[in-house]
Design a protein around this motif. Structure first.
Motif, short mmCIF file in Angstrom:
data_model
loop_
_atom_site.label_atom_id
_atom_site.label_comp_id
_atom_site.label_asym_id
_atom_site.label_seq_id
_atom_site.Cartn_x
_atom_site.Cartn_y
_atom_site.Cartn_z
N GLY A 600 0.79 -1.22 0.00
CA GLY A 600 0.00 0.00 0.00
C GLY A 600 0.82 1.27 0.00
O GLY A 600 0.27 2.36 -0.10
N TYR A 601 2.13 1.16 0.14
CA TYR A 601 3.01 2.33 0.11
C TYR A 601 3.71 2.39 -1.23
O TYR A 601 3.90 1.37 -1.90
CB TYR A 601 4.09 2.25 1.20
N VAL A 602 4.17 3.57 -1.62
CA VAL A 602 5.00 3.72 -2.82
C VAL A 602 6.42 4.00 -2.34
O VAL A 602 6.70 5.06 -1.76
CB VAL A 602 4.48 4.86 -3.72
N LEU A 603 7.32 3.05 -2.57
CA LEU A 603 8.66 3.09 -2.00
C LEU A 603 9.70 2.85 -3.09
O LEU A 603 9.40 2.26 -4.14
CB LEU A 603 8.80 2.03 -0.91
N PRO A 604 10.96 3.30 -2.88
CA PRO A 604 12.00 3.10 -3.89
C PRO A 604 12.23 1.63 -4.20
O PRO A 604 12.17 0.78 -3.30
CB PRO A 604 13.24 3.73 -3.23
N ILE A 605 12.49 1.34 -5.48
CA ILE A 605 12.76 -0.04 -5.87
C ILE A 605 14.12 -0.46 -5.32
O ILE A 605 14.96 0.37 -4.96
CB ILE A 605 12.75 -0.21 -7.40
N GLN A 606 14.31 -1.77 -5.26
CA GLN A 606 15.62 -2.31 -4.89
C GLN A 606 16.21 -2.96 -6.13
O GLN A 606 15.55 -3.69 -6.85
CB GLN A 606 15.44 -3.33 -3.77
N GLY A 607 17.49 -2.68 -6.37
CA GLY A 607 18.13 -3.19 -7.57
C GLY A 607 17.72 -2.38 -8.79
O GLY A 607 17.33 -1.21 -8.71
N ARG A 608 17.80 -3.01 -9.95
CA ARG A 608 17.46 -2.35 -11.20
C ARG A 608 15.99 -2.56 -11.54
O ARG A 608 15.41 -3.57 -11.15
CB ARG A 608 18.33 -2.90 -12.34
N PRO A 609 15.39 -1.63 -12.28
CA PRO A 609 13.99 -1.84 -12.70
C PRO A 609 13.90 -2.95 -13.73
O PRO A 609 14.88 -3.26 -14.41
CB PRO A 609 13.60 -0.48 -13.30
N THR A 610 12.73 -3.54 -13.86
CA THR A 610 12.53 -4.59 -14.85
C THR A 610 11.87 -4.01 -16.10
O THR A 610 11.00 -3.13 -16.01
CB THR A 610 11.68 -5.74 -14.28
N LYS A 611 12.28 -4.52 -17.21
CA LYS A 611 11.82 -3.99 -18.50
C LYS A 611 10.32 -4.24 -18.69
O LYS A 611 9.82 -5.34 -18.45
CB LYS A 611 12.61 -4.65 -19.63
N GLY A 612 9.61 -3.18 -19.14
CA GLY A 612 8.19 -3.28 -19.42
C GLY A 612 7.30 -3.12 -18.21
O GLY A 612 6.07 -3.13 -18.34
N SER A 613 7.87 -2.95 -17.02
CA SER A 613 7.07 -2.83 -15.81
C SER A 613 6.63 -1.38 -15.59
O SER A 613 7.25 -0.44 -16.09
CB SER A 613 7.85 -3.32 -14.58
N ASN A 614 5.55 -1.23 -14.83
CA ASN A 614 5.03 0.09 -14.48
C ASN A 614 5.61 0.55 -13.15
O ASN A 614 5.64 -0.22 -12.18
CB ASN A 614 3.50 0.07 -14.40
N TYR A 615 6.04 1.80 -13.12
CA TYR A 615 6.64 2.36 -11.92
C TYR A 615 6.12 3.77 -11.68
O TYR A 615 5.50 4.38 -12.55
CB TYR A 615 8.17 2.42 -12.04
N THR A 616 6.40 4.26 -10.48
CA THR A 616 6.19 5.67 -10.16
C THR A 616 7.54 6.36 -10.21
O THR A 616 8.50 5.91 -9.57
CB THR A 616 5.57 5.83 -8.76
N LEU A 617 7.63 7.43 -10.99
CA LEU A 617 8.87 8.21 -11.10
C LEU A 617 8.68 9.49 -10.30
O LEU A 617 7.78 10.29 -10.58
CB LEU A 617 9.18 8.52 -12.55
#
Length: 960
Positions: A600-617
């Motif tokens: 339920g929280y929006v938190l920094p990713i760990q490691g590298r992002p995955t291709k094609g995935s949705n993120y909050t910038l």
């Protein structure tokens, strides 16, 4: 209607979400989140430190000159301290690492009440905080490395999360306290007594006209600490009479006592005590500041000013030379010693100069040792003292040298590599790439030759070009005799406020670019395969006055002092493919975080992002926000071409800075982030972050609910989820390691996964008894031929004693009580003439007992306790309490040093007098009600009669 609304809220209450940052949906712009509180506390602490430690040769600061800056941001603080443009980007990185540690508590300990002071687990929460804080101090007490600093920042974030939750989730604010709870940060201070399980702490909240709880005054205890109950796996019910946490996401808010006491937000739907949100946040900010600069117990006093600067990256960057010292490099070393040192000396006394200079030699099989100095002449002498020899088989230990340089340099440093050979230890390339990602340092390879390592297959890029591309630079290949002509690149690295305006690879002979008034100077770098000429034209059409830095046939760099903003042009004399980079000096910059939803929280990713995935910038703009506008977020490919442009709505956070939050889908394998907007003068501007983001087809996840604390002499098992996020079957090599070699085993070492398939990587860690370290970062990696990713987990090592809590309150025994206060003796005229008293004794098995009066009794009373009696660990104390019969009741609080409390309650008030008074009031109210109803009925009858008479007089009749 109210019942339906309450039912709706009850259904919503099964969600579980709070707001660690403004990226999480629903948080108000003026609410103070965990991230805000952490940053503001740090800024106040560092501002106080800077006030007391002005730069050499500069005037002293007035008290409050920096601490009271408005707004107080990293940029305004650095401007006020340095008086010139110095980028706070390294300081911001340290703050972000601490905030990540803070957020990790929400990810991994969300269900543990003691990390949030829920369910009256106050003693456990304090113990967790003090153990975590102590591990920070012990981890920095010895030799300090980049890894130990990162561990310390992450642990600090965890400790601060616990510290800050004390003020939002307990009743400290409601007790009328206006200063932080000093026992939390300084265990030598006596603890505040905690309400025992048998004492009711809250009453039901009322329901306001909007259908929401009004919990004003719902706390019953006035001299005891308590906190709200929120159900979890370890806290399954809310006991009778105990306060709830409250809000939409507390499923017990409708169980008596209804409502709750949390102050996490200023939204009454989420926080029953919303009206105290900013006061609680203010105390949390001050407590955070004291964590770092509290006199006698803060990080500054315990570790000293030098380590304080290093902890917050206040020391600037390193200028590091990594030099191949094999036999063929003699001429190169001579040129580096003369030309490079001359350039360094030009800036030695300016704020553009680095904090220190580092030299790392390498050959085969040797590399190192590291030489560090802050003196340019000593640095020059160390280069001159290098001896060359060996190197018969060409490839050298370049990766080992770079690895040593990256771990020895400050974050975001400038590292210059000089070699004429490939890397013999190319198997370390991935480790070096991860270091470049984590430190954000830039590597500038100067290749005066190259030979590929044996057993490797050359692709389109060699290992140095891969490193340069990732760090936002370019490898420079040059003949040994011409090295002097390109060493001017080093001068561009000496910049106290570097920004990237544009980086592109383009087939053209002309390139427009934006120059804004925040830029003090710019440098333009152009490279191609053949000879060319270069000219720069201002917005007015006039040719710019340039200073040549590098001028070879196919590589040119010019520097320009900015005097005219607008759209400028770089013009070459022929159309061909050019690599063009435009850098500047400015405080207008930005930082970003790629984030995703967790619990339920929006938190920094760990490691590298995955291709094609949705993120909050999430993008934070540095520099003055006054009048500035951000209009677009740019996603650029690695050639600097805009792949997508996102129109944005900006917001100003609680500290007055510009923030932009957008949803993105990352489809590119390599990309960079940029922003576009307008300054307060209406000038268009662009900035690009030089970090090259790489997306992957594999992800590593640390599932929540696992422990990451290792007891000395004990064993810890951790499971990491490996996910194939690609579209085809992939074979992965798996690896796990940690800084202090706590890892004893992991399995499997390889796995084949179909698209979308997952598996568990298991690892076992063991800490010897009496370990001298407090934390170790474990790194898990998964790599295939086409994908690789990593995950860092902080393993905290603690003595077993730090996990043992004393939950036993003191005991008491009544020895004598004389209570003559009965019947008429409690009446106002008689009560002052009579006295009652109580004699009791109290003891505790682990500490001294502290006795106080908990009732709010305005009239004079007397509590006298004798010195403790008895030998051993549990001496008892004898006390006598006396009061007039006007107050035949009292709560005597007995507590130990940890705050565990017991309450001796005496209440001999006569209910009869109260009932008689109550009945009298009821009779008066009933009579008044009857009179009111009779008068109202008469008035209504008169109005009806009067209205009918008016209609008849006007000839108006009603037909039924």
């Amino acid at each position: 209607m109210q019942l339906l609304l309450l039912l709706f809220l009850h259904l919503l209450g099964w969600a579980s979400s709070f707001y660690p940052n403004h990226e999480s949906k629903g948080v108000g712009l003026q609410d103070l989140t965990d991230a805000d509180i952490t940053e503001m506390g740090i800024l106040k602490a560092v501002a106080m430190f800077m006030e007391r430690n002005p730069r050499p040769g500069t005037p002293e600061f007035r008290a409050g000159e920096l601490v009271d800056l408005s707004p107080l941001t990293p940029t305004t603080l650095f401007q006020a301290y340095f008086k010139v443009d110095v980028s706070p980007s390294r300081f911001i990185k340290a703050i972000q690492q601490i905030i990540v540690g803070n957020n990790e508590v929400e990810m991994y300990q969300q269900d543990d009440s003691s990390y949030h002071f829920n369910c009256e687990e106050i003693s456990k929460g304090i113990l967790h905080f003090q153990a975590t804080r102590d591990s920070v101090f012990s981890g920095l007490s010895g030799s300090v490395s980049m890894s130990s600093l990162e561990s310390a920042r992450l642990n600090t974030g965890r400790a601060l999360h616990i510290l800050q939750k004390f003020y939002s989730n307990t009743n400290w604010v409601e007790l009328g306290q206006n200063t932080p709870y000093h026992h939390l940060v300084n265990s030598s201070v006596l603890a505040y007594p905690v309400a025992p399980p048998t004492i009711p702490t809250c009453k039901d909240c009322s329901v306001d006209n909007s259908g929401f709880f009004d919990c004003t005054g719902n706390i019953l205890v006035k001299n005891l600490l308590t906190s709200g109950y929120k159900t979890s796996t370890k806290c399954r019910t809310k006991p009778k009479g105990k306060c709830g946490h409250g809000g939409l996401y507390d499923e017990t808010q409708f169980d008596p006592p209804t409502g709750g006491i949390n102050k996490e937000t200023s939204n009454p739907k989420l926080s029953p005590h919303h009206y105290l949100h900013h006061k609680a946040a203010g105390l949390a900010i001050n407590a955070t500041k004291e964590y770092f600069v509290g006199q006698g117990f803060g990080l500054l006093d315990l570790l000293g000013p030098d380590l304080f600067r290093k902890f917050f990256n206040l020391e600037g960057y390193s200028l590091t030379f990594v030099i191949d010292v094999t036999g063929s490099m003699g001429d190169v070393i001579a040129q580096v010693k003369t030309t490079s040192i001359d350039l360094i000396k030009k800036h030695a006394n300016s704020l553009d100069a680095p904090y220190n200079y580092i030299l790392v030699p390498f050959s085969d099989p040797e590399y190192g040792p590291v030489f560090k100095t802050q003196n340019v002449s000593q640095f020059q002498n160390s280069i001159a003292s290098l001896t060359v020899g060996g190197g018969d088989d060409c490839p050298e230990m370049a990766m080992s040298g770079l690895q040593l340089a990256l771990t020895s340099s400050e974050p975001r440093s400038k590292i210059f590599l000089f070699t004429d050979a490939g890397a013999k230890d190319i198997n370390k390339l991935d480790d070096v790439l991860l270091l470049v990602e984590s430190t954000k340092s830039q590597i500038y390879p100067f290749l005066t030759g190259y030979c590929a390592p044996s057993g490797t297959t050359l692709t389109t890029k060699n290992e140095y070009e891969i490193l340069a591309e990732l760090s936002g630079t370019a490898a420079i290949s040059v003949e040994k005799s011409n090295l002097n002509t390109v060493l001017g690149v080093l001068e561009l690295a000496l910049n106290s406020a570097p920004v990237l305006i544009l980086h592109t690879v383009l087939l053209t002979d002309r390139l427009p670019f934006l120059v804004d008034e925040n830029l003090k100077e710019i440098s333009i770098s152009v490279r191609t395969s053949t000879s060319f000429t270069l000219n720069v034209f201002l917005a007015s059409g006039l040719e710019a006055n340039t200073t040549t830095v590098v001028n070879t046939e196919n590589f040119k760099i010019v520097n320009i002092i900015v005097e005219e903003p607008g759209s400028w042009h770089v013009v070459m004399n022929k159309i061909q493919t050019y690599t063009i980079g435009i850098d500047g000096k400015s405080l207008l910059d930005f930082s970003y975080q790629i984030m995703e939803e967790h619990n339920g929280y929006v938190l920094p990713i760990q490691g590298r992002p995955t291709k094609g995935s949705n993120y909050t910038l999430s993008v934070d703009v540095q520099g003055s926000a006054s009048g500035m506008m951000i209009t677009k977020i740019l996603l650029l490919n690695k050639n600097g071409e805009v792949d997508s442009s996102i129109n944005v709505d900006q917001m100003t956070d609680s500290s007055g800075r510009l923030k932009v939050v957008v949803s993105v889908q990352l489809q590119l394998t390599f990309l960079m982030i940029g922003i576009a907007g307008k300054t307060k003068n209406g000038t268009e501007f662009e900035r690009v972050n030089s970090d090259l983001i790489q997306t992957e087809d594999v992800q590593l996840i640390f599932p929540p609910g696992q422990k990451s604390t290792l007891i000395e002499g004990g064993t810890l098992n951790i499971s990491v989820l490996v996910v194939n996020k690609g579209k085809q079957i992939l074979q992965f090599k798996l690896q796990a390691k940690d800084e202090f070699s706590l890892l004893t085993e992991f399995h499997p070492s390889s796995v084949t996964l179909d698209a979308g398939e997952t598996m568990n990587l298991s690892a076992t860690f063991h800490a010897p008894a009496n370990s001298n370290y407090s934390s170790s970062i474990a790194t898990f990696t998964a790599r295939s031929e086409s994908a690789k990713n990593y995950l860092n987990i902080l393993i905290r090592v603690v003595p077993e004693s730090t996990l043992v809590t004393d939950d036993t309150p003191p005991q008491y025994e009544i020895e004598n009580m004389n209570m003559p206060c009965k019947d008429t003796w409690q009446l106002m005229d008689e009560c002052k003439k009579h006295q009652w008293d109580l004699i009791f004794r109290a003891w505790d098995e682990s500490s001294q007992v502290y006795v106080s009066v908990g009732s709010e009794i305005p009239e004079a009373h007397e509590l006298v306790c004798k010195e403790p009696v008895g030998a051993g660990s549990n001496p008892w104390v004898s006390c006598q309490y006396s009061s007039s019969c006007c107050y035949p009741y009292v709560d005597i609080i007995m507590q130990d040093k940890a705050g565990n409390a017991n309450v001796l309650r005496v209440d001999n008030r006569q209910p009869m007098a109260e009932n008689q008074n109550s009945n009298t009031v009821k009779v008066v109210v009933s009579c008044a009600t009857v009179v009111f109803v009779v008068c109202l009925s008469s008035l209504v009858c008169f109005l009806i009669f009067w209205r009918r008479r008016r209609r008849q007089s006007r000839g108006i009749y009603r037909i039924d």
